[in-house]
Design a protein around this motif. Structure first.
Motif, PDB file in Angstrom:
ATOM      1  N   GLY A 562     -35.141  27.002  -2.018  1.00 10.85           N
ATOM      2  CA  GLY A 562     -35.638  27.569  -0.477  1.00 10.85           C
ATOM      3  C   GLY A 562     -36.941  28.383  -0.543  1.00 10.85           C
ATOM      4  N   ILE A 563     -37.073  29.028  -1.661  1.00  8.82           N
ATOM      5  CA  ILE A 563     -38.407  30.105  -1.756  1.00  8.82           C
ATOM      6  C   ILE A 563     -39.572  28.927  -1.874  1.00  8.82           C
ATOM      7  CG2 ILE A 563     -39.591  31.791  -2.836  1.00  8.82           C
ATOM      8  CD1 ILE A 563     -37.195  32.688  -4.099  1.00  8.82           C
ATOM      9  N   LEU A 564     -39.415  27.898  -2.979  1.00  4.95           N
ATOM     10  CA  LEU A 564     -40.598  26.944  -2.944  1.00  4.95           C
ATOM     11  C   LEU A 564     -40.966  26.192  -1.749  1.00  4.95           C
ATOM     12  CD1 LEU A 564     -42.664  25.250  -4.585  1.00  4.95           C
ATOM     13  CD2 LEU A 564     -40.766  23.743  -5.189  1.00  4.95           C
ATOM     14  N   ASN A 565     -39.792  25.740  -0.770  1.00  3.99           N
ATOM     15  CA  ASN A 565     -40.199  24.861   0.403  1.00  3.99           C
ATOM     16  C   ASN A 565     -40.668  25.929   1.599  1.00  3.99           C
ATOM     17  OD1 ASN A 565     -37.915  25.731   1.852  1.00  3.99           O
ATOM     18  ND2 ASN A 565     -36.756  24.433   0.798  1.00  3.99           N
ATOM     19  N   GLY A 566     -40.830  26.880   1.268  1.00  3.51           N
ATOM     20  CA  GLY A 566     -41.359  27.710   2.420  1.00  3.51           C
ATOM     21  C   GLY A 566     -40.462  28.425   2.951  1.00  3.51           C
ATOM     22  N   GLY A 567     -39.081  28.784   2.698  1.00 10.90           N
ATOM     23  CA  GLY A 567     -38.300  29.733   3.278  1.00 10.90           C
ATOM     24  C   GLY A 567     -37.177  28.980   4.052  1.00 10.90           C
ATOM     25  N   SER A 568     -36.912  27.653   3.752  1.00  7.77           N
ATOM     26  CA  SER A 568     -35.738  27.055   4.331  1.00  7.77           C
ATOM     27  C   SER A 568     -34.542  26.990   3.250  1.00  7.77           C
ATOM     28  CB  SER A 568     -35.992  25.759   4.994  1.00  7.77           C
ATOM     29  OG  SER A 568     -37.079  25.685   6.065  1.00  7.77           O
ATOM     30  N   ILE A 599     -36.309  32.744   5.914  1.00  5.71           N
ATOM     31  CA  ILE A 599     -37.609  33.738   6.065  1.00  5.71           C
ATOM     32  C   ILE A 599     -38.760  32.799   6.477  1.00  5.71           C
ATOM     33  CG2 ILE A 599     -36.544  35.143   4.233  1.00  5.71           C
ATOM     34  CD1 ILE A 599     -38.524  33.884   2.204  1.00  5.71           C
ATOM     35  N   LEU A 600     -39.736  33.499   6.868  1.00  3.02           N
ATOM     36  CA  LEU A 600     -41.097  32.886   7.213  1.00  3.02           C
ATOM     37  C   LEU A 600     -41.887  32.461   6.462  1.00  3.02           C
ATOM     38  CD1 LEU A 600     -42.013  35.690   9.878  1.00  3.02           C
ATOM     39  CD2 LEU A 600     -40.987  33.966  10.633  1.00  3.02           C
ATOM     40  N   PRO A 601     -42.480  31.409   6.574  1.00  2.73           N
ATOM     41  CA  PRO A 601     -43.328  30.623   5.566  1.00  2.73           C
ATOM     42  C   PRO A 601     -44.280  31.742   5.035  1.00  2.73           C
ATOM     43  CG  PRO A 601     -43.358  29.235   7.497  1.00  2.73           C
ATOM     44  CD  PRO A 601     -42.688  30.673   7.849  1.00  2.73           C
ATOM     45  N   ASP A 602     -45.015  32.601   5.642  1.00  4.22           N
ATOM     46  CA  ASP A 602     -45.623  33.724   4.995  1.00  4.22           C
ATOM     47  C   ASP A 602     -45.003  34.558   4.132  1.00  4.22           C
ATOM     48  OD1 ASP A 602     -48.247  35.367   4.893  1.00  4.22           O
ATOM     49  OD2 ASP A 602     -47.018  36.907   5.738  1.00  4.22           O
ATOM     50  N   SER A 603     -43.764  34.940   4.500  1.00  5.43           N
ATOM     51  CA  SER A 603     -43.083  35.810   3.775  1.00  5.43           C
ATOM     52  C   SER A 603     -42.747  35.010   2.155  1.00  5.43           C
ATOM     53  CB  SER A 603     -41.570  36.145   4.385  1.00  5.43           C
ATOM     54  OG  SER A 603     -41.741  36.611   5.352  1.00  5.43           O
ATOM     55  N   ALA A 604     -42.408  33.682   2.334  1.00  3.67           N
ATOM     56  CA  ALA A 604     -42.107  32.838   1.236  1.00  3.67           C
ATOM     57  C   ALA A 604     -43.513  32.693   0.603  1.00  3.67           C
ATOM     58  CB  ALA A 604     -41.762  31.383   1.618  1.00  3.67           C
ATOM     59  N   ALA A 605     -44.670  32.777   0.834  1.00  4.75           N
ATOM     60  CA  ALA A 605     -45.837  32.423   0.468  1.00  4.75           C
ATOM     61  C   ALA A 605     -46.238  33.804  -0.559  1.00  4.75           C
ATOM     62  CB  ALA A 605     -47.000  32.343   1.188  1.00  4.75           C
ATOM     63  N   PHE A 648     -40.179  27.749 -10.555  1.00  4.15           N
ATOM     64  CA  PHE A 648     -40.551  26.466 -10.120  1.00  4.15           C
ATOM     65  C   PHE A 648     -42.185  26.190 -10.282  1.00  4.15           C
ATOM     66  CE2 PHE A 648     -39.850  29.533  -6.776  1.00  4.15           C
ATOM     67  CZ  PHE A 648     -41.120  30.031  -6.266  1.00  4.15           C
ATOM     68  N   THR A 649     -42.692  25.099 -10.027  1.00  3.07           N
ATOM     69  CA  THR A 649     -44.083  24.701  -9.917  1.00  3.07           C
ATOM     70  C   THR A 649     -44.139  24.080  -8.577  1.00  3.07           C
ATOM     71  OG1 THR A 649     -43.704  22.482 -10.800  1.00  3.07           O
ATOM     72  CG2 THR A 649     -44.132  24.084 -12.184  1.00  3.07           C
ATOM     73  N   ALA A 650     -45.146  23.671  -8.261  1.00  2.00           N
ATOM     74  CA  ALA A 650     -45.342  22.793  -7.043  1.00  2.00           C
ATOM     75  C   ALA A 650     -44.410  21.501  -6.863  1.00  2.00           C
ATOM     76  CB  ALA A 650     -46.853  22.533  -6.638  1.00  2.00           C
ATOM     77  N   ASP A 651     -44.086  21.093  -8.028  1.00  2.00           N
ATOM     78  CA  ASP A 651     -43.475  19.773  -7.962  1.00  2.00           C
ATOM     79  C   ASP A 651     -41.892  20.068  -8.120  1.00  2.00           C
ATOM     80  OD1 ASP A 651     -45.677  17.873  -8.082  1.00  2.00           O
ATOM     81  OD2 ASP A 651     -46.157  19.046  -9.935  1.00  2.00           O
ATOM     82  N   TYR A 652     -41.479  20.928  -8.977  1.00  2.00           N
ATOM     83  CA  TYR A 652     -40.004  20.898  -9.301  1.00  2.00           C
ATOM     84  C   TYR A 652     -39.629  22.534  -9.493  1.00  2.00           C
ATOM     85  CZ  TYR A 652     -40.002  15.935 -10.238  1.00  2.00           C
ATOM     86  OH  TYR A 652     -40.399  14.558 -10.094  1.00  2.00           O
ATOM     87  N   VAL A 653     -38.335  22.630  -9.346  1.00  2.00           N
ATOM     88  CA  VAL A 653     -37.476  24.016  -9.499  1.00  2.00           C
ATOM     89  C   VAL A 653     -36.619  23.647 -10.703  1.00  2.00           C
ATOM     90  CG1 VAL A 653     -36.255  25.732  -8.519  1.00  2.00           C
ATOM     91  CG2 VAL A 653     -37.596  24.283  -7.005  1.00  2.00           C
TER      92      VAL A 653
END
Length: 749
Positions: A562-568, A599-605, A648-653
């Motif tokens: 959920g953190i990697l995908n932007g907070g969902s 959480i908001l995408p900015d928070s996840a980033a 995680f990386t950009a591809d997998y958790v």
């Protein structure tokens, strides 16, 4: 008559004795009345002389002594009685056998109704690329006949199981006598051990003498099968009669067809078609000579000789079958030598036996009546990637072989998934080739330790704090009602003063995490963690921030996704599509596991950036991937009973847990140690050949000042103004400030 001229003789009675008859014939005399003593003596002498003449031709029988004569007489009487009973009893037995054969004959259905005798259905699982990788239940590959199966299969079965199959009437007296002789020679009872059963008798056993499985009568299928295979004398008699009825009802090829479709060949495979697909990845119609020999070799002991259990042992058994086939003329010596030198090997899926834990988990996520208790043949398409599964298994094995002391009983688990929750690999323990084993990735609930801290920071960031907000790392004591004062300490037992949130997470400092949790509110932290997918009961006290709660590795890995995908939020899933075998329309589908925003995408980033510092500079440095951005968090529980690394990386958790099943403390192991190395070895293999992609995170100026709005006073953090609060973040521009104000007015989140 008066004028005939002849006189009638006077009617005078003939003399009975003394006078001769006319014509010189003497009358026959029976006994003289008087004065006949002399003739009587003569008459008595004549038979005596005649008897004497007869004795000259045959000697008179000599009488045996009494003590010998009466036993012989008794024996002759007994033998005559036995003979009478034998032929009369034989007639009765023959009539009874004929009645029994006729009865069974009348109950036998058409041969096609006997080919699939399973009491339950099967589940076949496909990976993300549509390749079969796992089977569950009773597998039946479809009808195969003596006309459609490869000739080598048919010949191998006959050569191995019953070389006189085409010459007997269902029973083999020679085989039975040979079996009795072997049993007696080996010190067993005549009916124990070798049975001398013909292939037809084996079919009778497979059919359970025509008695179908009844759940009301038997507790389970195992009890039913034990009853079918009992070895009592009466059972063997019924089996012999049933075998003769089979011979009367069906042709030899039809009997062999039943056997080819119903024989158990290990790994849940019933019939040679299912076994060929299970072990070799193609139909039994395409089976080669070495493959046919290997399958026929399994008939003696399906589990022992299954190639998935011990390939070498199965190949050795196949060599014995090839020898029998050559001796009986089915193949030449050259064919035997070639097949022995090139034994059958397993298909890629069977050889890897990938996804044992994963397959068990998928079975548990679907409805029972279509998975574990299905009576239908079901096809399930899943999210598994066999290459990633193999990478995780190899990484785990490599670390334990090279980094863990020999003889250690420590266990580990690995989960790899995509950002939407699609599980790509699952290893539930060090022993990977299993089915139905305890799955530490899904079933074990363990304290998470510092691996829980990202959710504390996620709650704070979403309430308006930033990565460089300040927090005080100094001695702290909290009075817990009913428990008294509680004083958390850092792992190093040192204090570092005022630090940024990024540094506090990087170095896994405990006191700043507790201060932050108390400031934003434990209820909010619990809510954020729960919405990210951690369904376990979360601690109510201040130790919540330090991972005092228990969770499974699958839940934790899904929360990090959920953190990697932007907070969902993410719900880990493995089942993509479920349908009945042969049907086009699926009964169930799953397109993704992403849910509502947490959480908001900015928070996840920002959180992703902070977690990347953990890998690059902090407690997770041993997980660092050269040339590829990665983010993660270590976790070690009290007394080192559990050690975690999730990232995680950009591809997998991926998530890794390590510990003992009995909660014994680990020796010299923390989350930044062996778990981080298992994670790194897994990700190196998973990303082999993939181009490096950047993480979805902020990239602040490394020389950026701490958040000027942070207030180290009190608990060391500024007072939050609510979710998406109306205070500026560090490095925010005017647009972000306006956006925060609008959120506070409109209640956005």
């Amino acid at each position: 008559m008066a004028g005939s001229g002849r006189k009638r003789p006077p009617l005078v009675a003939d003399k009975r004795y003394g006078a001769s008859k006319p014509g010189g014939q003497k009358p026959t005399r029976k006994a003289p009345a008087k004065g006949a003593a002399k003739p009587a003596r003569k008459a008595a002498r004549k038979p005596a002389r005649k008897s004497a003449r007869g004795n000259n031709r045959r000697k008179p029988a000599r009488k045996l002594p009494f003590f010998l004569a009466w036993p012989l007489t008794l024996i002759r009487w007994i033998l005559r009685l036995i003979w009478k009973l034998f032929w009369r009893g034989g007639v009765v037995v023959a009539l009874l056998i004929a009645v029994g054969v006729f009865y069974f004959y009348s109950t036998l259905p058409p041969v096609n109704d006997l080919l699939d005798g399973r009491a339950r259905g099967s589940v076949t699982m496909l990976d993300r690329n549509g390749q079969v990788y796992a089977w569950r239940g009773d597998q039946y590959g479809g009808i195969i006949t003596t006309d459609t199966v490869a000739p080598a299969v048919k010949n191998a079965v006959v050569a191995t199981e019953d070389k006189r199959f085409y010459r007997h009437f269902g029973l083999s007296p020679r085989g039975i006598a040979s079996a009795i002789r072997i049993n007696l020679r080996e010190g067993r009872g005549p009916l124990s051990g070798h049975g001398g059963s013909t292939l037809t008798q084996q079919v009778a056993k497979l059919l359970c003498l025509g008695v179908p499985f009844d759940p009301a009568k038997w507790d389970n299928e195992a009890a039913y099968e034990r009853d079918c295979r009992q070895g009592s004398l009466w059972r063997k008699i019924k089996e012999a009669v049933y075998a003769m009825a089979l011979e009367a009802r069906y042709s030899k090829d039809e009997i062999l067809t039943i056997y080819l479709n119903r024989a158990f060949l290990g790994s849940g495979s019933f019939g040679f078609e299912a076994a060929s697909q299970r072990y070799f990845g193609h139909s039994a119609a395409e089976a080669t000579l070495p493959e046919a020999a290997m399958m026929a070799g399994m008939l003696t002991a399906p589990t022992r000789f299954a190639p998935t259990n011990n390939l070498t042992r199965s190949q050795d058994r196949a060599a014995t079958v090839l020898k029998l086939m050559q001796e009986q003329g089915y193949i030449s010596m050259a064919e035997r030598q070639t097949a022995t030198a090139n034994p059958a090997t397993l298909s890629r899926a069977a050889q890897a036996r990938a996804g044992g834990y994963f397959a068990d988990w998928v079975m548990s996520t679907g409805p029972d009546f279509l998975t574990r208790d299905t009576t239908e043949d079901v096809l399930i398409r899943t999210t598994l990637d066999q290459d990633i599964q193999k990478a995780a298994e190899e990484a785990l094995a490599w670390v334990f072989e090279n980094k863990v002391r020999e003889g250690s009983k420590a266990q580990a688990a690995v989960v790899v998934m995509s950002a939407d929750g699609a599980v790509r690999a699952m290893v539930g323990g060090r022993q990977t080739q299993v089915s139905g084993a305890f799955n530490r990735a899904t079933q074990a609930k363990r304290q998470t330790g510092s691996a829980f801290k990202p959710f504390v920071y996620a709650a704070a960031l979403d309430l308006g704090y930033s990565w460089n907000s300040l927090v005080e790392d100094s001695p702290l004591t909290i009075d817990i009602p009913g428990s008294g004062p509680w004083t958390p300490k850092n792992y190093t037992n040192e204090y570092y003063g005022t630090v940024t949130l990024a540094r506090a997470l990087r170095d896994s400092l405990n006191i700043p995490a507790v201060r932050l949790s108390e400031a934003v509110g434990r209820d909010i932290v619990r809510r954020v963690a729960s919405e990210f997918g951690i369904e376990s009961d979360l601690a109510a006290g201040p130790a919540l921030a330090l991972g005092a709660s228990e969770s499974s590795l699958l839940e934790m890995t899904g929360a990090y996704a959920g953190i990697l995908n932007g907070g969902s939020s993410v719900t880990p899933y493995g089942l993509v599509e479920l349908k009945l075998m042969g049907d086009e329309a699926p009964l169930m589908t799953q397109s993704g596991g992403m849910g509502e925003r947490v959480i908001l995408p900015d928070s996840a980033a920002q959180l992703t950036y902070m977690m990347s510092r953990v890998v690059e500079e902090g407690t997770g440095r041993r997980a660092r991937l050269e040339g590829r951005e990665a983010a993660g968090k270590t976790g070690t529980t009290q007394a080192a009973r559990d050690a975690w690394f999730l990232g995680f990386t950009a591809d997998y958790v991926a998530g890794v847990w390590m510990g003992y099943d009995d909660n014994t403390p680990l020796r010299g192991v923390t989350g930044g140690g062996l778990p981080a190395e298992i994670w790194r070895e897994t990700m190196l293999r998973v990303h082999e050949g993939l181009p490096a992609r950047p993480l979805p995170m902020i990239h602040p100026d490394p020389n950026a000042l701490a958040d000027p709005f942070a207030d180290p006073g009190g608990l060391g953090v500024p007072e939050p103004t609510g979710r998406g609060g109306g205070r500026p973040r560090g490095n925010n521009n005017v647009g972000e400030v306006i956006e925060d104000i609008l959120r506070s007015i409109l209640g956005g989140g």
